[in-house]
Design an enzyme around this catalytic site. Structure first.
Site, PDB file in Angstrom:
ATOM      1  N   ASP A   1      17.048 -30.107  -8.865  1.00  0.00           N
ATOM      2  CA  ASP A   1      18.982 -30.088  -8.614  1.00  0.00           C
ATOM      3  C   ASP A   1      18.500 -28.668  -7.551  1.00  0.00           C
ATOM      4  O   ASP A   1      19.371 -27.747  -8.419  1.00  0.00           O
ATOM      5  CB  ASP A   1      19.714 -30.163 -10.005  1.00  0.00           C
ATOM      6  CG  ASP A   1      20.915 -30.021  -9.753  1.00  0.00           C
ATOM      7  OD1 ASP A   1      21.528 -29.839  -8.680  1.00  0.00           O
ATOM      8  OD2 ASP A   1      22.052 -28.966 -11.062  1.00  0.00           O
TER       9      ASP A   1
ATOM     10  N   HIS B   1      21.654 -35.089 -12.147  1.00  0.00           N
ATOM     11  CA  HIS B   1      22.135 -35.548 -12.096  1.00  0.00           C
ATOM     12  C   HIS B   1      23.407 -36.087 -11.360  1.00  0.00           C
ATOM     13  O   HIS B   1      23.683 -36.057 -10.114  1.00  0.00           O
ATOM     14  CB  HIS B   1      23.474 -34.087 -12.521  1.00  0.00           C
ATOM     15  CG  HIS B   1      23.290 -33.498 -11.501  1.00  0.00           C
ATOM     16  ND1 HIS B   1      25.123 -33.007 -10.792  1.00  0.00           N
ATOM     17  CD2 HIS B   1      23.620 -32.495 -10.949  1.00  0.00           C
ATOM     18  CE1 HIS B   1      24.652 -32.619 -10.027  1.00  0.00           C
ATOM     19  NE2 HIS B   1      23.941 -31.893  -9.594  1.00  0.00           N
TER      20      HIS B   1
ATOM     21  N   ASP C   1      23.584 -32.005  -3.311  1.00  0.00           N
ATOM     22  CA  ASP C   1      23.308 -32.256  -4.819  1.00  0.00           C
ATOM     23  C   ASP C   1      24.652 -32.690  -5.879  1.00  0.00           C
ATOM     24  O   ASP C   1      25.408 -32.602  -5.586  1.00  0.00           O
ATOM     25  CB  ASP C   1      24.757 -30.480  -5.223  1.00  0.00           C
ATOM     26  CG  ASP C   1      24.735 -29.776  -6.873  1.00  0.00           C
ATOM     27  OD1 ASP C   1      24.074 -30.731  -7.521  1.00  0.00           O
ATOM     28  OD2 ASP C   1      25.731 -29.115  -6.193  1.00  0.00           O
TER      29      ASP C   1
ATOM     30  N   HIS D   1      28.286 -27.727  -2.631  1.00  0.00           N
ATOM     31  CA  HIS D   1      29.768 -27.721  -3.285  1.00  0.00           C
ATOM     32  C   HIS D   1      30.829 -28.201  -1.989  1.00  0.00           C
ATOM     33  O   HIS D   1      32.428 -28.628  -2.454  1.00  0.00           O
ATOM     34  CB  HIS D   1      30.284 -27.061  -3.989  1.00  0.00           C
ATOM     35  CG  HIS D   1      29.680 -27.323  -5.612  1.00  0.00           C
ATOM     36  ND1 HIS D   1      29.357 -26.221  -6.017  1.00  0.00           N
ATOM     37  CD2 HIS D   1      28.817 -28.269  -5.618  1.00  0.00           C
ATOM     38  CE1 HIS D   1      29.330 -25.943  -8.066  1.00  0.00           C
ATOM     39  NE2 HIS D   1      28.199 -27.050  -7.072  1.00  0.00           N
TER      40      HIS D   1
ATOM     41  N   GLU E   1      27.336 -32.986 -14.732  1.00  0.00           N
ATOM     42  CA  GLU E   1      27.043 -32.013 -15.321  1.00  0.00           C
ATOM     43  C   GLU E   1      27.376 -29.879 -13.969  1.00  0.00           C
ATOM     44  O   GLU E   1      27.658 -29.503 -14.666  1.00  0.00           O
ATOM     45  CB  GLU E   1      25.593 -31.927 -13.864  1.00  0.00           C
ATOM     46  CG  GLU E   1      24.377 -30.059 -13.762  1.00  0.00           C
ATOM     47  CD  GLU E   1      25.341 -29.963 -13.259  1.00  0.00           C
ATOM     48  OE1 GLU E   1      24.206 -27.938 -12.749  1.00  0.00           O
ATOM     49  OE2 GLU E   1      25.459 -30.563 -12.359  1.00  0.00           O
ATOM     50  N   GLU E   2      28.169 -31.181 -13.284  1.00  0.00           N
ATOM     51  CA  GLU E   2      29.303 -30.022 -12.656  1.00  0.00           C
ATOM     52  C   GLU E   2      30.422 -29.680 -13.163  1.00  0.00           C
ATOM     53  O   GLU E   2      30.350 -28.424 -13.085  1.00  0.00           O
ATOM     54  CB  GLU E   2      30.079 -31.136 -10.855  1.00  0.00           C
ATOM     55  CG  GLU E   2      28.356 -31.249 -10.130  1.00  0.00           C
ATOM     56  CD  GLU E   2      27.958 -30.185  -9.864  1.00  0.00           C
ATOM     57  OE1 GLU E   2      28.356 -29.287  -9.497  1.00  0.00           O
ATOM     58  OE2 GLU E   2      27.559 -30.816  -8.605  1.00  0.00           O
TER      59      GLU E   2
END
Length: 468
Positions: A366, A292, A304, A435, A338-339
């Site tokens: 991912d 992504h 990520d 994140h 995606e997030e």
């Protein structure tokens, strides 16, 4: 005595079997040798002429965090489109995707207020994705601490109304697979705000999703339930969570203050980016490899999922550079959003169904750019046994084939009978960075990243050559 053995019916049958089996076995050995040589060539190319790491450098350090709807996400679309245009693939195209446009706003503040032990002290927080903001004044209230939704419901509205709910369920660090620990904790982040709001809470604080004790808050998406008030929500660093929890044990009237100015704007048009190598014999059978393109805005989105994006593009490069002409069509897909919405993955599956495309397999990266340990294969359609036969080709590179699954973006393809797969790197450090502001380019090892690209290229080559 004359030997008549060769005229015996059993002897004749044996000779016929030898005539039929030996050439077939020789042919299989020849195929195996060819596969081994091509796989070795792709690994050598990946490690001696690396490109994925170079692309990741640009994606992270020239573009940065790529939140859906942001200028950085738009720049990443153009960058990956141009990169794949240089690879000599058969076509590169964009798929329109409408995405949510959430913005973080200005400085976020969290503070323990008037503690009997330490007075007032700031702690590190960050807004959760899709959250409403507090507004410029912020909010302050007494805090109730819970570990799960059952504890929250037992408190009831009388003890929750007008307060801030603090979800403080840590990772279960006895889980060897860190993604299992994440899965056991993440529902408090995703649904905690709405569960608290049902009982009249005015705000939600959640312990960051990591097994490490540090001072970096982890953002991530929340989902508001329909017909439930939307309350502001933040993640607190694990160090801050430990402090807040210890103070609440002796001071039930303790107050917490936080301020966020995040908000949701009007949806924006964005794109999935797709590069395609057309199959030479079975062009209507499609294999997807992807990651992504969007990321959170707090860091660079290196692990990520910048790593998955550049590895997927590198699959196309490695297959081309090795001189392979795939029998089946290969697509590298850079999924958008995606997030905080999964719009790109859903749109891709929707278009695949609408266009009556036949996808046979999809492989996603991912889980970070660490050393590849395995490829997980979903066995919904009883294809694992077929793939498992290739295990000996992966063994020299330390990669296992095991039952598992793929990432969120390829999940919607399962309903179309597609076998989904996921690259499984060493995950012990992934949730240190996941994140956070520390998910940056310098945390990615170039050799580990390239080994992952080569492992993905190996699986895609075998799928394209032999199908399922």
């Amino acid at each position: 005595m004359k030997n008549n053995y060769c005229n015996h019916p059993k002897a004749i049958l044996l000779l016929l079997l030898m005539w039929w089996v030996v050439p077939g076995q020789a042919q299989n050995n020849k195929k195996s040798t060819k596969d081994q040589q091509l796989i070795r060539k792709m690994y050598d190319l990946s490690l001696t002429q690396p490109k994925a790491y170079e692309w990741l450098d640009f994606l992270c350090n020239k573009i940065g965090g790529r939140l859906a709807g942001s200028p950085q996400a738009a720049a990443a679309v153009e960058f990956t489109r141009q990169v794949m245009d240089t690879l000599g693939v058969d076509r590169v195209f964009l798929q329109d995707v409408m995405v949510p446009h959430w913005v973080r706003g200005d400085k976020e503040i969290g503070k323990i207020v008037n503690s009997q032990k330490i007075g007032s002290q700031e702690v590190r927080v960050c807004a959760l994705g899709n959250s409403v903001g507090t507004g410029g004044q912020g909010i302050a209230a007494e805090v109730v601490e819970v570990k799960n939704f059952d504890e929250l419901r037992k408190l009831g509205k009388g003890l929750v109304q007008g307060k801030i709910v603090f979800f403080n369920r840590p990772f279960d660090n006895t889980k060897i697979a860190t993604f299992r620990a994440y899965g056991g904790a993440v529902n408090q982040r995703g649904s905690g705000a709405s569960e608290a709001a049902k009982l009249g809470a005015i705000g939600m604080v959640v312990r960051s999703m990591t097994g490490r004790i540090d001072d970096y808050p982890h953002t991530g998406s929340l989902r508001y339930q329909l017909n439930v008030p939307k309350i502001p929500a933040v993640a607190i660093s694990t160090k801050g969570a430990e402090l807040l929890s210890s103070l609440l044990k002796d001071d039930r009237k303790l107050k917490f203050y936080f301020r966020t100015t995040c908000k949701m704007l009007k949806e924006k048009k964005s794109y999935n980016v797709v590069g395609e190598l057309k199959g030479t014999q079975y062009p209507d059978e499609i294999i997807v490899v992807g990651g992504h393109l969007d990321s959170w805005d707090t860091g660079d989105g290196a692990h990520d999922d910048g790593a998955g994006v550049v590895q997927s593009m590198d699959v196309l490069r490695l297959i081309k550079a090795a001189g392979i002409k795939p029998k089946r069509t290969i697509r590298a897909v850079m999924f958008m959003n995606e997030e905080n919405g999964l719009r790109g993955g859903r749109k891709y599956a929707e278009l695949a169904a609408q266009n009556k495309e036949k996808h046979i397999a999809a492989l996603e990266s991912d889980a970070g750019g660490f050393s590849p340990r395995a490829i997980g294969i979903n066995n919904d359609f009883k294809k694992f046994a077929k793939v498992q036969k290739w295990a000996k080709l992966f063994a020299p590179y330390g990669v296992q084939l095991r039952q598992g699954g793929g990432g969120a973006d390829i999940g919607p393809l399962r309903t179309q009978g597609v076998t989904i797969m996921g690259l499984s790197p060493d995950g012990q450090r992934y949730f240190d960075y996941h994140h956070t502001e520390t998910d940056t380019f310098d945390k990615v090892n170039p050799r580990e990243l390239q080994l992952g690209a080569a492992a993905m290229a190996t699986m895609v080559y075998l799928l394209a050559e032999y199908g399922l």
